[in-house]
Design an enzyme around this catalytic site. Structure first.
Site, PDB file in Angstrom:
ATOM      1  N   GLY A   1      -3.730  -4.650  10.632  1.00  0.00           N
ATOM      2  CA  GLY A   1      -4.778  -5.116   9.714  1.00  0.00           C
ATOM      3  C   GLY A   1      -6.172  -5.099   9.681  1.00  0.00           C
TER       4      GLY A   1
ATOM      5  CG  ASP B   1     -10.290   8.898   5.441  1.00  0.00           C
ATOM      6  OD1 ASP B   1     -10.643  10.434   5.825  1.00  0.00           O
ATOM      7  OD2 ASP B   1      -8.974   8.445   4.496  1.00  0.00           O
TER       8      ASP B   1
ATOM      9  CG  HIS C   1      -5.838   1.933  -0.720  1.00  0.00           C
ATOM     10  ND1 HIS C   1      -5.973   2.406   0.619  1.00  0.00           N
ATOM     11  CD2 HIS C   1      -6.592   0.987  -0.629  1.00  0.00           C
ATOM     12  CE1 HIS C   1      -5.885   1.242   0.740  1.00  0.00           C
ATOM     13  NE2 HIS C   1      -6.442  -0.004   0.379  1.00  0.00           N
TER      14      HIS C   1
ATOM     15  CG  PHE D   1     -24.585 -11.473  22.353  1.00  0.00           C
ATOM     16  CD1 PHE D   1     -24.778 -11.219  21.651  1.00  0.00           C
ATOM     17  CD2 PHE D   1     -24.608 -11.592  23.735  1.00  0.00           C
ATOM     18  CE1 PHE D   1     -26.446 -11.370  21.373  1.00  0.00           C
ATOM     19  CE2 PHE D   1     -26.267 -11.206  23.609  1.00  0.00           C
ATOM     20  CZ  PHE D   1     -27.540 -11.109  23.134  1.00  0.00           C
TER      21      PHE D   1
ATOM     22  CG  HIS E   1     -30.753 -13.661  23.573  1.00  0.00           C
ATOM     23  ND1 HIS E   1     -31.115 -12.711  23.474  1.00  0.00           N
ATOM     24  CD2 HIS E   1     -29.858 -12.676  24.755  1.00  0.00           C
ATOM     25  CE1 HIS E   1     -30.907 -11.796  23.616  1.00  0.00           C
ATOM     26  NE2 HIS E   1     -30.561 -11.528  24.639  1.00  0.00           N
TER      27      HIS E   1
ATOM     28  CG  HIS F   1      -1.518  -1.317   1.149  1.00  0.00           C
ATOM     29  ND1 HIS F   1      -1.460  -2.364   1.156  1.00  0.00           N
ATOM     30  CD2 HIS F   1      -3.257  -1.655   1.181  1.00  0.00           C
ATOM     31  CE1 HIS F   1      -2.035  -3.583   1.244  1.00  0.00           C
ATOM     32  NE2 HIS F   1      -3.299  -2.521   0.279  1.00  0.00           N
TER      33      HIS F   1
ATOM     34  NE  ARG G   1     -25.642 -18.250  35.305  1.00  0.00           N
ATOM     35  CZ  ARG G   1     -26.914 -17.336  35.861  1.00  0.00           C
ATOM     36  NH1 ARG G   1     -26.517 -15.953  35.031  1.00  0.00           N
ATOM     37  NH2 ARG G   1     -27.606 -17.861  36.212  1.00  0.00           N
TER      38      ARG G   1
ATOM     39  CG  HIS H   1      -3.159   0.182   5.252  1.00  0.00           C
ATOM     40  ND1 HIS H   1      -4.448   0.079   5.468  1.00  0.00           N
ATOM     41  CD2 HIS H   1      -3.847   0.662   3.836  1.00  0.00           C
ATOM     42  CE1 HIS H   1      -4.593   1.379   5.877  1.00  0.00           C
ATOM     43  NE2 HIS H   1      -3.876   2.380   4.687  1.00  0.00           N
TER      44      HIS H   1
ATOM     45  CD  GLU I   1     -21.646  -7.307  24.077  1.00  0.00           C
ATOM     46  OE1 GLU I   1     -21.378  -6.612  22.974  1.00  0.00           O
ATOM     47  OE2 GLU I   1     -22.389  -7.244  24.879  1.00  0.00           O
TER      48      GLU I   1
HETATM   49  C1  LIG Z   1     -11.987  -4.573   9.119  1.00  0.00           C
HETATM   50  C2  LIG Z   1     -11.565  -4.669   7.466  1.00  0.00           C
HETATM   51  N1  LIG Z   1     -11.914  -4.345   6.532  1.00  0.00           N
HETATM   52  C3  LIG Z   1     -11.497  -4.121   5.059  1.00  0.00           C
HETATM   53  C4  LIG Z   1      -9.925  -4.177   5.087  1.00  0.00           C
HETATM   54  C5  LIG Z   1      -9.677  -3.867   4.056  1.00  0.00           C
HETATM   55  N2  LIG Z   1      -8.922  -2.347   3.747  1.00  0.00           N
HETATM   56  C6  LIG Z   1      -7.566  -1.985   3.439  1.00  0.00           C
HETATM   57  S1  LIG Z   1      -7.254  -0.259   3.553  1.00  0.00           S
HETATM   58  C7  LIG Z   1      -8.743  -0.564   3.306  1.00  0.00           C
HETATM   59  C8  LIG Z   1      -9.083   0.632   3.252  1.00  0.00           C
HETATM   60  C9  LIG Z   1      -9.451   1.834   3.692  1.00  0.00           C
HETATM   61  O1  LIG Z   1      -8.756   3.547   3.635  1.00  0.00           O
HETATM   62  P1  LIG Z   1      -8.204   4.076   4.638  1.00  0.00           P
HETATM   63  O2  LIG Z   1      -7.979   3.397   5.929  1.00  0.00           O
HETATM   64  O3  LIG Z   1      -8.783   5.730   4.200  1.00  0.00           O
HETATM   65  O4  LIG Z   1      -6.335   3.897   3.941  1.00  0.00           O
HETATM   66  P2  LIG Z   1      -6.325   4.657   2.757  1.00  0.00           P
HETATM   67  O5  LIG Z   1      -6.964   3.920   1.915  1.00  0.00           O
HETATM   68  O6  LIG Z   1      -5.814   6.514   3.389  1.00  0.00           O
HETATM   69  O7  LIG Z   1      -4.936   4.550   2.989  1.00  0.00           O
HETATM   70  C10 LIG Z   1      -9.260  -1.951   3.601  1.00  0.00           C
HETATM   71  C11 LIG Z   1     -10.628  -1.470   2.490  1.00  0.00           C
HETATM   72  C12 LIG Z   1      -9.558  -4.123   6.260  1.00  0.00           C
HETATM   73  N3  LIG Z   1      -7.917  -3.990   5.800  1.00  0.00           N
HETATM   74  N4  LIG Z   1     -10.137  -4.567   7.353  1.00  0.00           N
HETATM   75 MG   LIG Z   2      -7.881   7.549   3.862  1.00  0.00          MG
END
Ligand SMILES: Cc1ncc(C[n+]2csc(CCOP(=O)(O)OP(=O)(O)O)c2C)c(N)n1
Ligand SMILES: [Mg+2]
Length: 647
Positions: free
Chosen positions: A115, A156, A260, A426, A462, A27, A348, A67, A401
């Site tokens: 991740g 984001d 990205h 849950f 439940h 990335h 429990r 990433h 949770e």
């Molecule tokens: C829970 C989860 N859902 C989806 C992903 C796949 N994913 C990795 S980065 C990303 C986009 C995230 O956007 P942002 O945080 O703005 O990163 P930027 O593009 O700015 O590097 C996605 C959907 C993930 N890693 N974790």
């Molecule tokens: Mg972003």
């Protein structure tokens, strides 16, 4: 600004981009846009010391936006951690320590596996809680052992996740001012601009959660970044710093989602280098950059570490009791008089009582519940952890949770062991956090009550069905369903050790008899013979949890009728699977093929041990407990009938 700041930032950008280009995977966007901010954080603020990388009062840096791993590895390399240029060259390759996403336990300096977006940030709240708890318990007015900060980088995507909001809401409530969240606000995510899915006002949102909010208008303005971090460090609340950046800054396609998660090709990488006038060879790091990190992060880290050692020596002399407790914080003490049980009792209740007793002697345990303490009976020691009492070891998570799972992992990664509790059904909300603990090989403990359809009146939403089989399918997770008070006591004692796996203990809502047949020795092997008829058995009943007592009764009646039936108690398939073949054969001999497994839940996980399973493969149904056993066929009569049908 140091003369070499620019050179260092360009080095971070180009090296990370090169790693991704050569790996043809990774990335690039985040690495290019947030490099200046992290450069400022690492060179001006972070107290890390690579020669003692697990030093207990180090600052924590958590890359929630996992990433961006290439940038993290480059920063850790410059900071003196055990990551070489050769390792950087092997980014994302087989058996390398520079894995696709940061992985705890594999790469020096990586505090947590990240991740799954949102989760790192939520776990960081656990790091911050641990920091406050340790500080409150061990700091003295004349000796500060714990004052570390927890810095998180998120994007984001992290902030769109529910888990992040749950955790931030709790962090604001608890006034965790040792937590600084750096938000890479580039308005771009994987599929495009963030405004396709989100129009939140982050400032208002965080202020409403009792956070301080700071903004850096230009992510390349390192003076502004430094100023914001200084302010954040002096705040009385947790702080979010929104840093406006341009994703993929410097790349031909900067500012778009196409950068990205895509590598630049060689030509595009050259263009990037030209844009920064970066004239070094691939992976070449200018010596001035090493010197800059040597004179800042590395020097400061050593000084802070040395100062810590001096404080510790003073502490040892003046506060020997607390010193001893702290030095033995990770030692499990099972030499405790635990309650014993004779009468029928729900598992429990037993779990809560035993854990509480063990918690008195094991100061690393920090428990909590997602608003179900009175149902699950798990309450930690030393009072509630709250803004006015950070010494408490009982956390009220509220109905959060998902965050609870991640926070528990943060606690466990911070010299404590986090214990979460809630309703078993849950646990689904927490699945990915349990999974993270299993991947990281850390001993987080999850205690779930209301283990089966016996929940009764609350109905199918439940009543757990597939949860046991689902969790048993997870690698490196010990799922324990104890049969009675004794097995529950053994389960808790075994789980609070520093194991290299997390444990899920599933307890019952309803009372169950204390069984003469359950044993510690057997429990420790995952499965054992709980009842053997007086002649060689032709049948085996395999069971666990509240269903075991039914099987024992059935086997005894069958014996009177001439059908020799062994009963195997199998509280943990995970532990049993680890036993040697001879032991497995002793418990489940290959020549006894007439086997029936009995459990009030999905049949799926039992076919490995038995060709017949009495289970429940449909959703539950609302009704009083006393009708449930009959309704689902969990009666002695039915078990006997099923055994007889195997003839
Ligand atoms: C829970 C989860 N859902 C989806 C992903 C796949 N994913 C990795 S980065 C990303 C986009 C995230 O956007 P942002 O945080 O703005 O990163 P930027 O593009 O700015 O590097 C996605 C959907 C993930 N890693 N974790
Ligand atoms: Mg972003």
């Amino acid at each position: 600004m140091n003369d070499f700041d620019n050179l260092a930032i360009e080095t971070l950008r180009v090296t990370s981009a090169t790693m991704i280009t050569k790996a043809k995977s990774g990335h690039t966007g985040i690495c290019l846009d947030i490099a200046p901010t992290l450069h400022v954080l690492f060179t001006r603020f972070l107290n890390l010391y690579s020669a003692s990388s697990k030093w207990i009062n180090r600052d924590r840096f958590i890359l929630s936006a996992g990433h961006g791993s290439a940038l993290l590895y480059t920063l850790l390399h410059l900071s003196g951690f055990n990551i070489s240029v050769d390792d950087l060259k092997k980014f994302r390759q087989k058996n390398s320590i520079t894995c696709g996403h940061p992985e705890y336990g594999i790469t020096d300096g990586v505090e947590i596996t990240t991740g799954p977006l949102g989760q790192g940030l939520a776990s960081a709240v656990g790091f911050a809680i641990a920091g406050k708890n340790l500080a409150s318990r061990y700091n003295k007015t004349d000796a500060t052992l714990f004052n570390y900060k927890n810095y998180v980088l998120c994007g984001d995507g992290d902030l769109q996740e529910g888990i992040a909001m749950e955790a931030c809401s709790l962090a604001g409530h608890l006034k965790l001012n040792n937590l600084v969240l750096i938000f890479d606000s580039n308005d771009i995510q994987l599929d495009g601009a963030t405004n396709m899915a989100c129009s939140d006002n982050i400032e208002m949102k965080f202020k409403a959660m009792n956070w301080d909010y700071l903004k850096v208008e230009d992510g390349n303005d390192i003076t502004a970044i430094e100023k914001a971090l200084v302010m954040a460090n002096n705040n009385l609340k947790p702080t979010i710093i929104e840093v406006k950046t341009i994703i993929g800054y410097g790349a031909y396609n900067e500012g778009t989602s196409s950068i990205h998660g895509k590598p630049l090709n060689d030509e595009q990488l050259n263009l990037l280098k030209e844009r920064f006038n970066f004239s070094y060879k691939d992976y070449e790091i200018p010596k001035e950059v090493y010197e800059l990190y040597g004179n800042t992060l590395i020097k400061r880290g050593k000084e802070t570490y040395d100062y810590y050692l001096q404080t510790l020596a003073y502490y040892k002399e003046h506060y020997p009791n607390e010193y001893n407790e702290l030095m033995n914080l990770d030692k499990c003490n099972l030499d405790v008089q635990l309650p014993t049980y004779n009468d029928k009792i729900s598992t429990r209740k037993v779990a809560g009582q035993v854990l509480n007793k063990l918690g008195e002697a094991n100061k690393y345990l920090i428990c909590g519940s997602a608003d179900l303490a009175s149902s699950c009976m798990i309450v930690g020691n030393d009072g509630d952890f709250e803004a006015s009492n950070y010494s408490g070891r009982n956390i009220h998570y509220g109905v959060r949770e998902h965050a609870m799972g991640a926070i528990v992992n943060g606690l466990t990664l911070s010299n404590l062991i986090g214990v979460a509790s809630g309703f078993f059904v849950f646990s689904d909300y927490m699945k990915d956090t349990i999974r993270a603990a299993a991947i990281m090989k850390i001993p987080s403990l999850f205690i779930f009550s209301h283990d089966s359809v016996c929940v009764g009146e609350d109905g199918p939403t439940h009543q757990p069905i597939e949860q046991l089989s689902g969790l048993r399918a997870m690698p490196n997770l010990n799922v324990v369903r104890p049969a009675d008070a004794k097995e529950t006591t053994y389960a808790i004692s075994a789980a609070i050790k520093h194991n290299d796996y997390p444990t899920v203990i599933v307890t019952s809502r309803q009372d169950v008899p204390v069984l003469q047949e359950t044993s510690l020795e057997g429990f420790n092997r995952g499965a054992y013979i709980a009842y053997e008829p007086n002649k060689n058995p032709n049948y085996i009943l395999i069971s666990c949890g509240t269903d075991l007592s039914l099987c024992l009764e059935a086997a005894k009646e069958l014996e009177n009728e001439g059908l020799m039936t062994r009963v195997v108690s199998m509280p943990s398939q995970f532990i049993f699977n680890k036993q040697d073949e001879a032991y497995k054969e002793q418990i489940l001999p290959a020549n006894i093929t007439k086997r029936l497994a009995v459990e009030m839940g999905s049949t799926l996980s039992w076919y490995r041990y038995a060709n017949n399973v009495l289970g429940i493969d449909s959703f539950g149904s609302s009704m009083p407990l006393k009708e449930i056993y009959e309704y689902y066929g969990f009666t002695v009569t039915n078990i006997k009938k099923l055994i007889k049908e195997m003839e």
